[in-house]
Design a protein around this motif. Sequence first.
Motif, PDB file in Angstrom:
ATOM      1  N   GLU A 188       0.608  -1.288   0.008  1.00  0.00           N
ATOM      2  CA  GLU A 188      -0.082  -0.093  -0.022  1.00  0.00           C
ATOM      3  C   GLU A 188       0.826   1.221  -0.170  1.00  0.00           C
ATOM      4  O   GLU A 188       0.345   2.294  -0.316  1.00  0.00           O
ATOM      5  N   ARG A 189       2.115   1.225   0.372  1.00  0.00           N
ATOM      6  CA  ARG A 189       2.934   2.359   0.461  1.00  0.00           C
ATOM      7  C   ARG A 189       3.390   2.676  -0.841  1.00  0.00           C
ATOM      8  O   ARG A 189       4.344   2.119  -1.574  1.00  0.00           O
ATOM      9  N   SER A 190       3.221   3.756  -1.478  1.00  0.00           N
ATOM     10  CA  SER A 190       3.568   4.319  -2.578  1.00  0.00           C
ATOM     11  C   SER A 190       5.233   4.429  -2.652  1.00  0.00           C
ATOM     12  O   SER A 190       5.679   5.023  -1.676  1.00  0.00           O
ATOM     13  N   LEU A 191       5.614   4.321  -3.882  1.00  0.00           N
ATOM     14  CA  LEU A 191       7.063   4.665  -4.131  1.00  0.00           C
ATOM     15  C   LEU A 191       7.487   6.047  -4.576  1.00  0.00           C
ATOM     16  O   LEU A 191       8.469   6.305  -4.524  1.00  0.00           O
ATOM     17  N   PHE A 192       6.224   6.386  -5.185  1.00  0.00           N
ATOM     18  CA  PHE A 192       6.682   7.748  -5.918  1.00  0.00           C
ATOM     19  C   PHE A 192       5.623   8.970  -5.571  1.00  0.00           C
ATOM     20  O   PHE A 192       4.271   8.587  -5.229  1.00  0.00           O
ATOM     21  N   LEU A 193       6.133  10.170  -5.501  1.00  0.00           N
ATOM     22  CA  LEU A 193       5.033  11.231  -5.668  1.00  0.00           C
ATOM     23  C   LEU A 193       5.468  12.095  -6.677  1.00  0.00           C
ATOM     24  O   LEU A 193       6.606  12.423  -6.695  1.00  0.00           O
ATOM     25  N   ASP A 194       4.406  12.415  -7.464  1.00  0.00           N
ATOM     26  CA  ASP A 194       4.787  13.246  -8.843  1.00  0.00           C
ATOM     27  C   ASP A 194       3.673  14.324  -8.450  1.00  0.00           C
ATOM     28  O   ASP A 194       2.346  14.094  -8.860  1.00  0.00           O
ATOM     29  N   ALA A 195       3.784  15.443  -7.951  1.00  0.00           N
ATOM     30  CA  ALA A 195       2.743  16.325  -7.611  1.00  0.00           C
ATOM     31  C   ALA A 195       3.067  17.721  -8.234  1.00  0.00           C
ATOM     32  O   ALA A 195       4.082  18.223  -8.274  1.00  0.00           O
ATOM     33  N   GLU A 196       2.194  18.417  -9.016  1.00  0.00           N
ATOM     34  CA  GLU A 196       2.274  19.659  -9.573  1.00  0.00           C
ATOM     35  C   GLU A 196       1.010  20.577  -8.946  1.00  0.00           C
ATOM     36  O   GLU A 196      -0.063  20.423  -9.001  1.00  0.00           O
ATOM     37  N   LEU A 197       1.594  21.526  -8.185  1.00  0.00           N
ATOM     38  CA  LEU A 197       0.854  22.300  -7.256  1.00  0.00           C
ATOM     39  C   LEU A 197       0.831  23.891  -7.814  1.00  0.00           C
ATOM     40  O   LEU A 197       1.820  24.643  -7.926  1.00  0.00           O
ATOM     41  N   PRO A 198      -0.484  24.510  -7.825  1.00  0.00           N
ATOM     42  CA  PRO A 198      -0.547  25.951  -8.140  1.00  0.00           C
ATOM     43  C   PRO A 198      -0.200  26.551  -7.040  1.00  0.00           C
ATOM     44  O   PRO A 198       0.033  26.503  -5.776  1.00  0.00           O
ATOM     45  N   LEU A 199       0.664  27.833  -7.058  1.00  0.00           N
ATOM     46  CA  LEU A 199       1.057  28.596  -6.189  1.00  0.00           C
ATOM     47  C   LEU A 199       0.431  30.002  -6.051  1.00  0.00           C
ATOM     48  O   LEU A 199       0.008  30.329  -7.238  1.00  0.00           O
ATOM     49  N   PRO A 200       0.294  30.674  -4.932  1.00  0.00           N
ATOM     50  CA  PRO A 200      -0.507  31.975  -4.898  1.00  0.00           C
ATOM     51  C   PRO A 200       0.520  32.736  -5.705  1.00  0.00           C
ATOM     52  O   PRO A 200       1.715  32.506  -5.822  1.00  0.00           O
ATOM     53  N   SER A 201      -0.171  33.952  -6.101  1.00  0.00           N
ATOM     54  CA  SER A 201       0.392  34.837  -7.191  1.00  0.00           C
ATOM     55  C   SER A 201       1.642  35.713  -6.618  1.00  0.00           C
ATOM     56  O   SER A 201       2.335  36.395  -7.382  1.00  0.00           O
ATOM     57  N   ASP A 202       1.732  35.492  -5.347  1.00  0.00           N
ATOM     58  CA  ASP A 202       2.807  36.637  -4.695  1.00  0.00           C
ATOM     59  C   ASP A 202       3.934  35.816  -3.992  1.00  0.00           C
ATOM     60  O   ASP A 202       4.757  36.035  -3.268  1.00  0.00           O
ATOM     61  N   VAL A 203       4.191  34.519  -4.830  1.00  0.00           N
ATOM     62  CA  VAL A 203       5.431  33.663  -4.437  1.00  0.00           C
ATOM     63  C   VAL A 203       6.213  33.613  -5.685  1.00  0.00           C
ATOM     64  O   VAL A 203       5.679  33.558  -7.030  1.00  0.00           O
ATOM     65  N   SER A 204       7.551  33.825  -5.604  1.00  0.00           N
ATOM     66  CA  SER A 204       8.439  33.533  -6.638  1.00  0.00           C
ATOM     67  C   SER A 204       9.654  32.672  -6.161  1.00  0.00           C
ATOM     68  O   SER A 204       9.631  32.400  -5.048  1.00  0.00           O
ATOM     69  N   GLY A 205      10.574  32.242  -7.013  1.00  0.00           N
ATOM     70  CA  GLY A 205      11.421  31.351  -6.661  1.00  0.00           C
ATOM     71  C   GLY A 205      12.743  31.933  -6.035  1.00  0.00           C
ATOM     72  O   GLY A 205      13.428  31.302  -5.166  1.00  0.00           O
ATOM     73  N   GLY A 206      12.667  33.284  -5.953  1.00  0.00           N
ATOM     74  CA  GLY A 206      13.888  34.141  -5.186  1.00  0.00           C
ATOM     75  C   GLY A 206      13.814  33.518  -3.794  1.00  0.00           C
ATOM     76  O   GLY A 206      12.861  33.887  -3.243  1.00  0.00           O
ATOM     77  N   GLY A 207      14.941  33.107  -3.149  1.00  0.00           N
ATOM     78  CA  GLY A 207      15.030  32.828  -1.841  1.00  0.00           C
ATOM     79  C   GLY A 207      14.194  31.618  -1.547  1.00  0.00           C
ATOM     80  O   GLY A 207      14.275  31.093  -0.205  1.00  0.00           O
ATOM     81  N   ALA A 208      13.690  30.814  -2.051  1.00  0.00           N
ATOM     82  CA  ALA A 208      12.893  29.567  -1.784  1.00  0.00           C
ATOM     83  C   ALA A 208      13.964  28.630  -1.125  1.00  0.00           C
ATOM     84  O   ALA A 208      15.008  28.361  -1.676  1.00  0.00           O
ATOM     85  N   GLU A 209      13.434  27.841  -0.103  1.00  0.00           N
ATOM     86  CA  GLU A 209      14.432  26.860   0.413  1.00  0.00           C
ATOM     87  C   GLU A 209      13.517  25.707   0.655  1.00  0.00           C
ATOM     88  O   GLU A 209      12.440  25.583   0.866  1.00  0.00           O
ATOM     89  N   ALA A 210      14.288  24.402   0.545  1.00  0.00           N
ATOM     90  CA  ALA A 210      13.580  23.133   0.897  1.00  0.00           C
ATOM     91  C   ALA A 210      14.623  22.376   1.643  1.00  0.00           C
ATOM     92  O   ALA A 210      15.814  22.271   1.088  1.00  0.00           O
ATOM     93  N   GLU A 211      14.184  21.512   2.567  1.00  0.00           N
ATOM     94  CA  GLU A 211      14.949  20.549   3.213  1.00  0.00           C
ATOM     95  C   GLU A 211      14.271  19.273   3.630  1.00  0.00           C
ATOM     96  O   GLU A 211      12.941  19.136   3.727  1.00  0.00           O
ATOM     97  N   VAL A 212      14.754  17.969   3.668  1.00  0.00           N
ATOM     98  CA  VAL A 212      14.141  16.704   3.919  1.00  0.00           C
ATOM     99  C   VAL A 212      15.016  16.330   5.388  1.00  0.00           C
ATOM    100  O   VAL A 212      16.256  16.168   5.387  1.00  0.00           O
ATOM    101  N   GLU A 213      14.202  16.240   6.402  1.00  0.00           N
ATOM    102  CA  GLU A 213      14.660  15.670   7.557  1.00  0.00           C
ATOM    103  C   GLU A 213      13.647  14.667   8.102  1.00  0.00           C
ATOM    104  O   GLU A 213      12.495  14.773   8.140  1.00  0.00           O
ATOM    105  N   LYS A 214      14.247  13.404   8.397  1.00  0.00           N
ATOM    106  CA  LYS A 214      13.720  12.208   8.933  1.00  0.00           C
ATOM    107  C   LYS A 214      12.241  12.089   8.068  1.00  0.00           C
ATOM    108  O   LYS A 214      11.328  11.869   8.503  1.00  0.00           O
ATOM    109  N   GLY A 215      12.416  12.256   6.723  1.00  0.00           N
ATOM    110  CA  GLY A 215      11.124  11.947   5.767  1.00  0.00           C
ATOM    111  C   GLY A 215      10.361  13.016   5.799  1.00  0.00           C
ATOM    112  O   GLY A 215       9.216  12.869   5.176  1.00  0.00           O
TER     113      GLY A 215
END
Length: 115
Positions: free
Chosen positions: A68-95
């Motif tokens: 039952e546990r999927s191996l993949f996530l492929d998602a495309e999500l709309p962003l609010p109009s006031d978001v841009s890529g400048g300064g965006a950050e992401a991290e994965v910690e403990k899943g």
Amino acid sequence: MQLREALGELPETVFADLLENEEAYLLVIDLPGSTSETVDVRLEDGRLRIEARREKDVPRSFRYVTEERSLFLDAELPLPSDVSGGGAEAEVEKGVLTIRLPKSTDEGGQHIPVS
């Protein structure tokens, strides 16, 4: 479709929280078994694209009765109009994938490094 509504369209096995303050949005998604090497996050044309995979380690003496546990996530999500890529950050910690999306008036696509 708004980001909040789009999160509701994710598979029911994917849990996500959306937080907001005056300066940024914070998206927190549970992706057990994923690491920074197996997650790709991109901002393109007003959309957030998340691709994640996880590794399963099945002991040799066992076989799947149900999987039952999927191996993949492929998602495309709309962003609010006031978001841009400048300064965006992401991290994965403990899943757990945490994406910080600063609010801005800048336009353009950007790859977001995941640490």
